[in-house]
Design a protein around this motif. Structure first.
Motif, PDB file in Angstrom:
ATOM      1  N   LEU A   1       0.829  -1.205   0.000  1.00 30.19           N
ATOM      2  CA  LEU A   1       0.000   0.000   0.000  1.00 30.19           C
ATOM      3  C   LEU A   1       0.869   1.263   0.000  1.00 30.19           C
ATOM      4  CD1 LEU A   1      -2.713  -1.150   2.568  1.00 30.19           C
ATOM      5  CD2 LEU A   1      -3.062  -0.760   0.115  1.00 30.19           C
ATOM      6  N   ILE A   2       1.958   1.231   0.763  1.00 29.52           N
ATOM      7  CA  ILE A   2       2.856   2.394   0.806  1.00 29.52           C
ATOM      8  C   ILE A   2       3.498   2.617  -0.561  1.00 29.52           C
ATOM      9  CG2 ILE A   2       5.009   3.272   1.795  1.00 29.52           C
ATOM     10  CD1 ILE A   2       4.209   1.736   4.383  1.00 29.52           C
TER      11      ILE A   2
ATOM     12  N   ASN B   1       4.200   5.556  -5.568  1.00 29.21           N
ATOM     13  CA  ASN B   1       4.253   5.527  -7.031  1.00 29.21           C
ATOM     14  C   ASN B   1       3.288   6.532  -7.656  1.00 29.21           C
ATOM     15  OD1 ASN B   1       6.251   3.613  -7.263  1.00 29.21           O
ATOM     16  ND2 ASN B   1       4.871   1.897  -7.639  1.00 29.21           N
ATOM     17  N   SER B   2       2.282   6.946  -6.900  1.00 23.45           N
ATOM     18  CA  SER B   2       1.302   7.899  -7.429  1.00 23.45           C
ATOM     19  C   SER B   2       1.809   9.335  -7.426  1.00 23.45           C
ATOM     20  CB  SER B   2       0.007   7.815  -6.623  1.00 23.45           C
ATOM     21  OG  SER B   2       0.191   8.355  -5.317  1.00 23.45           O
TER      22      SER B   2
ATOM     23  N   SER C   1      10.054  12.859  -7.458  1.00 24.09           N
ATOM     24  CA  SER C   1       9.681  13.423  -6.161  1.00 24.09           C
ATOM     25  C   SER C   1      10.757  13.093  -5.130  1.00 24.09           C
ATOM     26  CB  SER C   1       8.335  12.870  -5.698  1.00 24.09           C
ATOM     27  OG  SER C   1       7.273  13.359  -6.488  1.00 24.09           O
ATOM     28  N   HIS C   2      10.930  14.007  -4.184  1.00 27.87           N
ATOM     29  CA  HIS C   2      11.848  13.782  -3.074  1.00 27.87           C
ATOM     30  C   HIS C   2      11.062  13.095  -1.954  1.00 27.87           C
ATOM     31  CE1 HIS C   2      13.526  17.392  -5.175  1.00 27.87           C
ATOM     32  NE2 HIS C   2      14.603  16.635  -5.117  1.00 27.87           N
TER      33      HIS C   2
ATOM     34  N   ALA D   1       7.328  -1.784 -12.457  1.00 26.73           N
ATOM     35  CA  ALA D   1       7.004  -1.080 -13.698  1.00 26.73           C
ATOM     36  C   ALA D   1       6.991   0.422 -13.472  1.00 26.73           C
ATOM     37  CB  ALA D   1       5.648  -1.557 -14.230  1.00 26.73           C
ATOM     38  N   ASP D   2       6.528   0.828 -12.305  1.00 31.85           N
ATOM     39  CA  ASP D   2       6.552   2.238 -11.929  1.00 31.85           C
ATOM     40  C   ASP D   2       7.514   2.385 -10.757  1.00 31.85           C
ATOM     41  OD1 ASP D   2       6.157   4.829 -11.134  1.00 31.85           O
ATOM     42  OD2 ASP D   2       3.968   4.702 -11.001  1.00 31.85           O
ATOM     43  N   ASN D   3       8.617   3.103 -10.988  1.00 34.14           N
ATOM     44  CA  ASN D   3       9.621   3.272  -9.944  1.00 34.14           C
ATOM     45  C   ASN D   3       9.642   4.679  -9.360  1.00 34.14           C
ATOM     46  OD1 ASN D   3      10.803   0.691  -9.651  1.00 34.14           O
ATOM     47  ND2 ASN D   3      11.862   0.959 -11.617  1.00 34.14           N
ATOM     48  N   THR D   4       8.553   5.424  -9.569  1.00 33.04           N
ATOM     49  CA  THR D   4       8.483   6.769  -9.002  1.00 33.04           C
ATOM     50  C   THR D   4       8.685   6.724  -7.495  1.00 33.04           C
ATOM     51  OG1 THR D   4       6.988   7.551 -10.730  1.00 33.04           O
ATOM     52  CG2 THR D   4       6.997   8.779  -8.660  1.00 33.04           C
TER      53      THR D   4
END
Length: 635
Positions: free
Chosen positions: A170-171, A176-177, A182-183, A208-211
């Motif tokens: 969940l975190i 990722n959103s 982002s820092h 797939a999303d490493n934000t």
């Protein structure tokens, strides 16, 4: 837990790390922003002096706490520990929520370096909620920090690990959103015993999303639990025997890495707002107290008072890391190259510096940049650097001046804090054009005072023009005059000569003839020196303007008879005279002497009209002269 002999607890491979750690703690480096995570053990009240000693020694700018009982407890830490007399001071408090247990998270920040935006959410990681706060970096609009405060489920059973995995999924989904780059800091008590645990991999693993991917700043994978190879990074517990420990504290000595500060890639790239390598550490842990009490011998480098405070404040040790703030670029907002003449070099100086506030932040990233110019703008090549407080750099910027006109361009500064444009302006002017005539360039001409008796001479005037002057032509500087010839002393400029700048209006001169001498013909040459405005770069000398002066004094009529129209002095009026006169008028031949003879039409001046008059007379197609032509006499 059973104790191991000290020589068995510290493996040989760890000794170099310990040496480096001891050296690092021997001096206190400055930092930009210090972040701290700390489990304060079911905090409700009390332990004021112990917590103050710990917080004073760390002096963190952002503090994330776990196991804060409720809002009252959170406010007690703010008012009675952090901002009370004897505390580090200067802290504000972010939104606090409770999940109804003793596992709540709290965030404090030093208001001189951070502001709370009011953005807070609960990540529904029930039964222990995770908080996400957003902070802004003071003095850096748009630079934000997302802080996750978490306390994952304790225990080593399969169900405990499953609970931790669900929470970290969940975190990670939430992180990722966020916007790319982002820092993010993931702070808290993870209760994880090894990097292989799926919950930990959920936070640091590639997806797939490493934000929202986390990175361990010290990159120390392995099985941390009860492993002396990781003694220096263990965070729990500072108690082996519980004498002097707070109630409910876990014992067993320092042998677990439960507490973490993970960072996003944007904070892990050493550029701008980012983690400072080598600053991540478990505060108070020198690696020499594996499975021991923190205040056992040997005394930790922070001192016995700090060791006792850590022992009495909690059953965890704080984890801290330092972060540099971005460079801050300051530069000239415009660059005015000024006004020059065609072909002259033109340049200006562009100042660029790193104005990061060392007084507030202590550790500011270096400024790195390159320059590029628009068409016609020349800038130095290469990469330039400036440390905060380094004094800045000066760069020469130039533009092409081959053609008259207004200069307009820009310099682009491509830096590690963004891209800035600096407008460049200037003007290029044509050279001045001296002339005695407002319509065509004429630099030689006559000034005849005529024939008069004593007292009959009036001042005569003429003008010097800056031919074709407009806003793209430089001023004409008439800067000196010289009168030469046998009768030079008889001619003078009324009021004397003063240098002048000629723009759109001509400079007029009034000349006086001194008729005090005997009758006769007098002549002189008045030579004006001209140049471009000397205040403009690229100015040159523009040659002389010459005025041929003549006057005839006759007390009783014409003293010397002459043949009007006989210009070339061959004794007769023929086709050679208008040819000679034309050559003179267009500066291709010598002047006629005396000038009076060239006034063929008797209008008092020598000009093209006299040539026309001569030609029409000689070829019989024009009016006849007013007297038999040629005529002897005075003009």
């Amino acid at each position: 837990m059973s104790k191991m002999p000290l020589q068995s607890r510290v493996c040989a491979s760890l000794l170099p790390l310990l040496v480096l750690l001891m050296m690092a703690m021997a001096t206190t480096p400055s930092w930009g922003i210090r972040v701290m995570t700390y489990n304060v053990l079911n905090y409700q009240s009390g332990r004021i002096s112990q917590l103050q000693t710990v917080f004073n020694a760390i002096d963190a700018d952002v503090i994330v706490l776990q196991e804060v009982d409720d809002l009252s407890a959170a406010l007690t830490i703010l008012s009675s520990v952090l901002n009370a007399p004897g505390g580090p001071g200067g802290y504000s408090f972010a939104t606090f929520t409770t999940d109804g247990s003793l596992t709540n998270n709290a965030l404090y920040f030093r208001s001189t370096v951070m502001t709370f935006t009011g953005s807070h959410i609960d990540v529904n990681t029930s039964p222990r909620e995770t908080d996400r706060w957003r902070l802004n970096l003071v003095g850096y609009p748009g630079v934000t920090l997302y802080v996750y405060g978490m306390h994952l489920k304790a225990g080593s059973s399969g169900s405990d690990q499953a609970d931790r995995l669900t929470a970290t999924q969940l975190i990670r989904s939430n992180s990722n959103s966020l916007f790319p780059d982002s820092h993010i800091i993931f702070a808290g008590d993870y209760n994880i015993r090894a990097s292989s645990e799926s919950s930990y991999q959920q936070l640091i693993g590639s997806q797939a999303d490493n934000t929202g991917r986390g990175f361990d700043p010290i990159n120390s994978p392995g099985t941390w639990h009860n492993n002396s190879a990781f003694a220096v990074i263990h965070t729990q517990s500072p108690h082996n025997n519980n004498a002097g420990a707070p109630g409910g504290a876990a014992g067993g000595g320092i042998d677990d890495r439960f507490d973490f500060l993970l960072v996003s890639s944007a904070l892990n790239d050493t550029d701008g707002f980012s983690y400072v390598p080598g600053t991540y550490r478990t505060f108070g842990n020198d690696g020499l107290h594996f499975n021991d009490d923190i205040n056992d011998s040997p005394t930790i480098p922070e001192g016995a008072a700090v060791a006792n405070a850590l022992h009495g404040a909690s059953d965890h040790l704080p984890v801290i890391a330092d972060f540099q703030v971005p460079a801050k670029i300051t530069h000239d907002t415009t660059l005015v190259l000024g006004t020059v003449l065609v072909g002259a070099p033109t340049s200006g100086t562009l100042a660029v510096s790193n104005s990061g506030d060392l007084g507030t932040f202590g550790f500011v990233d270096g400024l790195s940049y390159s320059l590029s110019g628009s068409a016609g703008v020349t800038v130095p090549a290469g990469t330039f650097n400036d440390a905060a407080g380094g004094g800045g750099n000066s760069h020469t910027v130039s533009m092409s001046t081959a053609v008259a006109g207004s200069l307009s361009g820009q310099v682009t500064i491509n830096s590690n804090v963004g891209t800035q444009q600096v407008p460049v302006t200037g003007s290029v002017l044509r050279h001045a054009v001296p002339s005695l005539d407002p319509a065509t360039q004429t630099t030689t001409g006559p000034l005849d005072f005529g024939t008069h008796g004593a007292g009959g001479f009036s001042s005569e005037s003429f003008s010097i023009y800056n031919l074709g002057y407009d806003f793209l032509q430089g001023p004409l500087n008439v800067w000196a005059v010289n009168i030469i010839g046998p009768d030079a002393a008889r001619f003078s400029i009324d009021g004397g000569f003063s240098a002048s700048l000629v723009t759109g209006l001509p400079q007029s001169y009034s000349v006086t003839f001194d008729d005090s001498g005997p009758d006769g013909s007098y002549s002189a040459i008045m030579i004006f020196a001209t140049r471009d405005d000397p205040s403009l770069a690229g100015g040159v000398g523009l040659g002389n303007v010459t005025v041929n002066l003549s006057a005839t004094k006759s007390s009783g009529g014409c003293p010397t008879p002459f043949i009007r129209g006989e210009v070339n002095d061959d004794g007769i009026v023929n086709i050679g005279d208008p040819v000679y006169l034309l050559a003179f008028l267009f500066s291709m031949g010598p002047a006629p002497v005396p000038f009076a003879e060239s006034d063929a039409n008797g209008d008092g001046s020598t000009d093209v009209a006299d040539t026309v008059y001569l030609l029409t007379f000689l070829f019989g197609s024009g009016p006849q002269p007013p007297a038999p032509f040629p005529v002897f006499g005075c003009p």
